[in-house]
Enzyme design. Structure first.
Site, short mmCIF file in Angstrom:
data_model
loop_
_atom_site.label_atom_id
_atom_site.label_comp_id
_atom_site.label_asym_id
_atom_site.label_seq_id
_atom_site.Cartn_x
_atom_site.Cartn_y
_atom_site.Cartn_z
N TRP B 109 43.23 31.98 35.07
CA TRP B 109 43.24 31.08 36.22
C TRP B 109 43.32 29.62 35.78
O TRP B 109 44.02 28.81 36.41
CB TRP B 109 42.05 31.35 37.14
CG TRP B 109 42.12 32.73 37.69
CD1 TRP B 109 41.32 33.79 37.39
CD2 TRP B 109 43.13 33.25 38.60
NE1 TRP B 109 41.75 34.92 38.04
CE2 TRP B 109 42.85 34.62 38.80
CE3 TRP B 109 44.22 32.69 39.25
CZ2 TRP B 109 43.63 35.44 39.63
CZ3 TRP B 109 44.99 33.50 40.07
CH2 TRP B 109 44.69 34.85 40.26
N ASP B 180 36.71 25.22 39.43
CA ASP B 180 37.20 26.36 40.21
C ASP B 180 36.09 27.42 40.14
O ASP B 180 35.94 28.10 39.13
CB ASP B 180 38.49 26.89 39.60
CG ASP B 180 38.95 28.20 40.27
OD1 ASP B 180 38.26 28.68 41.20
OD2 ASP B 180 39.99 28.74 39.84
N LYS B 204 35.78 36.54 47.07
CA LYS B 204 35.01 37.22 46.02
C LYS B 204 33.57 37.40 46.54
O LYS B 204 33.14 38.49 46.81
CB LYS B 204 35.00 36.40 44.74
CG LYS B 204 36.35 35.85 44.34
CD LYS B 204 37.31 36.90 43.83
CE LYS B 204 38.58 36.25 43.29
NZ LYS B 204 39.54 37.22 42.78
#
Lengths: 370, 370
Positions: B109, B180, B204
């Site tokens: 990511w 993030d 999530k």
């Protein structure tokens, strides 16, 4: 579903997010803890898993089938609403093109689109209805599109003012036609081959807020630069079947159910158009019956079948109208805060009974107070 | 909810979209046709109406309360996922700043975020764990941040590799720290004052796909240029309480319910962290018991409490593991397609019983096949 849940429901004339078909809501409720065969709520499913991929493919297939969209077009399911499309369109198709883009300005949403486009390049507003308070759309001959325009952009239905294009505006075949159909997408048949790009946020006729359908002719996918923020490049989404990143899975699931309802329960877009015509006519007939009392905003031949907009002779009567309508389970009729008055939105999921109930209320209210 | 619906549910170890608390799903199901007092589904409510505004304000207030976020920060609820944040951050804070941005690269990511940032300005990748297959995060002294960096960016939990920062990386006070936190937001207490910006897509720990929480220090709101596409300018969203355009109403409604569940059912973020520690420890204990059989990916002190990643000695055993786990109602354990192996995600909503069941299965499976 409990009996209470349905009896408590009102007729919801909200301009968006707006009413959804009750049968769709019931299906969602039934499946909420366990999507059939998945052992989990649809909200809990990986977008890369077989079950959700099928949900997404079926949603796309239903939309393709309703309009008869050919494989010359990609159907994308994106986030960011119409507001992001206001930018994505000129970012992909105007920026660094050496061309100017033509816009038809018929209301508040077109104005916002123009504001974003001007950041990316030269914009020609080749038609504006601003001088008459956005009460109309152009007729043939009211504007000219240059043959080398980057595209011709218009908003097919302006929800705030309640004006609607009854058919596509004239456009040279060399120029991609682009439509913001956010508030009348899926409300009537369209010949998609006329368009370069047509898009709609879902929360009027197509589903809940949070997903935007973009139908784009594949040749236009090549126009976006690799330098664009990745999310803003249509090609990324098309190349990855709208899974360039995690899509808004639940809104897409609902969109798919609404599209199926349109086919199976309504009978397709022609039947939907007929019903929408019938619903809006009920309201416009009462407006025309009391022309001194219900002050319609749009010119008669530009009236929207989605949003009937009108005012009353005084603010006192306006307040009384909203209040008494509310007591009759006719809710969310206030006009947009920028223009005031009344706005009755009768999108796809508003049943005929709702329009009948409102028309009947309007008739009574005018007879008593007019 | 029918009895069938719960008994059909599996333990869902999906990496995201992921499991949600069952009690939250039940509330949503109960309210699906009629949000209390609204006469309509929450999906059908205007975002400008009193009922939805209250839902949105309560969602924000719950998040603020859980972390103790001060008014020095705006809490934004946006669309576009982490992928759009990869661009929005450098668009607002790097482009035309005359500075370079520092990135810590610890997984897939972070790599994507760097790719987008490079489009907007100069990027210094001041730490990379690529040479050891992204099995670790930096220790103090492993990197240096220039005092005039535009910001220092990192991904607190890399879901694909299963590595997690156990606390914030060192950062000069002059440099905004940006995280993030998509896959560990709301999983543990954080001192938000350490951050310039922290964001998380919801799917999530925090809710369904389609909404992204951005917590941004208000002084940074002034950095975005008016020339940016409007949706990409944080200031537009902050100035309009995340209603610059129609927000993703249903995902926000679920996010609010999950945040309330964290407070009322779990007892807050410290309690959540303890439980998450307990759940992931159950898995890591079995991995450590059979170090030749379960090949853990992350270095021990960098292990993620959210995603335990490991491989098995052969592809045959890997297939057998997934297949037998499935028969025991332990689902969605396959690793990301880019790295293979097993990934067991034990986010907030995974109950202790789920982690216990998986740990017990792993123990049995290793004993039989090891």
């Amino acid at each position: 579903m409990s009996a209470t849940a349905t009896t408590e429901r009102v007729f919801n004339f909200s301009a968006g997010p707006a009413a959804l078909p009750v049968s769709v809501l019931q299906e969602i409720q039934d499946e909420l803890l366990c999507y059939p065969g998945a052992g989990a709520s649809v909200m809990e499913l990986s977008h890369r898993g077989k079950v959700f991929i099928q949900i997404m493919e079926e949603a796309e297939a239903s939309i393709r089938s309703l309009f008869g969209i050919s494989d010359d077009y990609a159907v994308l399911l994106l986030q960011g609403g119409a507001a992001l499309q206001f930018s994505m369109i000129p970012c992909n198709l105007l920026r660094d093109s050496g061309k100017s883009a033509s816009y038809l300005l018929t209301g508040a949403w077109g104005k916002k689109a123009i504001g974003e486009a001007k950041k990316e390049g030269t914009v020609d507003t080749i038609y504006s209805a601003a001088d008459t308070g956005f009460d109309r759309v152009p007729k043939a001959g009211d504007y000219t599109v240059k043959d080398d325009s980057a595209y011709l952009y218009y908003c097919s239905n302006e929800t705030i003012e309640g004006v609607q294009f009854q058919s596509e505006p004239e456009c040279p075949t060399s120029v991609p036609l682009i439509s913001d159909a956010s508030s009348d997408f899926l409300s009537r048949p369209l010949d998609i081959d006329k368009y370069g790009l047509i898009y709609a946020c879902a929360q009027k006729n197509a589903g809940p807020a949070g997903v935007t359908v973009v139908v784009i002719r594949r040749d236009l996918l090549e126009m976006g630069s690799d330098k664009l923020p990745g999310y803003l490049n249509y090609k990324n989404h098309a190349d990855n079947d709208s899974m360039w990143n995690t899509p808004p899975t639940f809104p897409i699931y609902v969109l798919g159910k609404v599209a199926k309802w349109l086919s199976s329960d309504i009978g397709g877009l022609a039947a939907m158009e007929k019903l929408n015509h019938e619903k809006s006519n009920l309201l416009y007939q009462v407006i025309d019956k009391y022309p001194e009392f219900y002050l319609g905003h749009a010119q008669v031949d530009c009236r929207s079948k989605m949003n009937a907009t009108f005012n009353l002779p005084s603010s006192g009567l306006l307040e009384a109208f909203v209040s008494e309508a509310g007591k009759n389970n006719l809710q969310n009729l206030k006009g947009h805060r920028s223009v005031g008055g009344i706005r009755a939105s009768v999108y796809n999921a508003m049943p005929l009974e709702g329009a009948q109930a409102l028309a009947s209320f309007m008739d009574d209210f005018a007879a008593k107070n007019g």
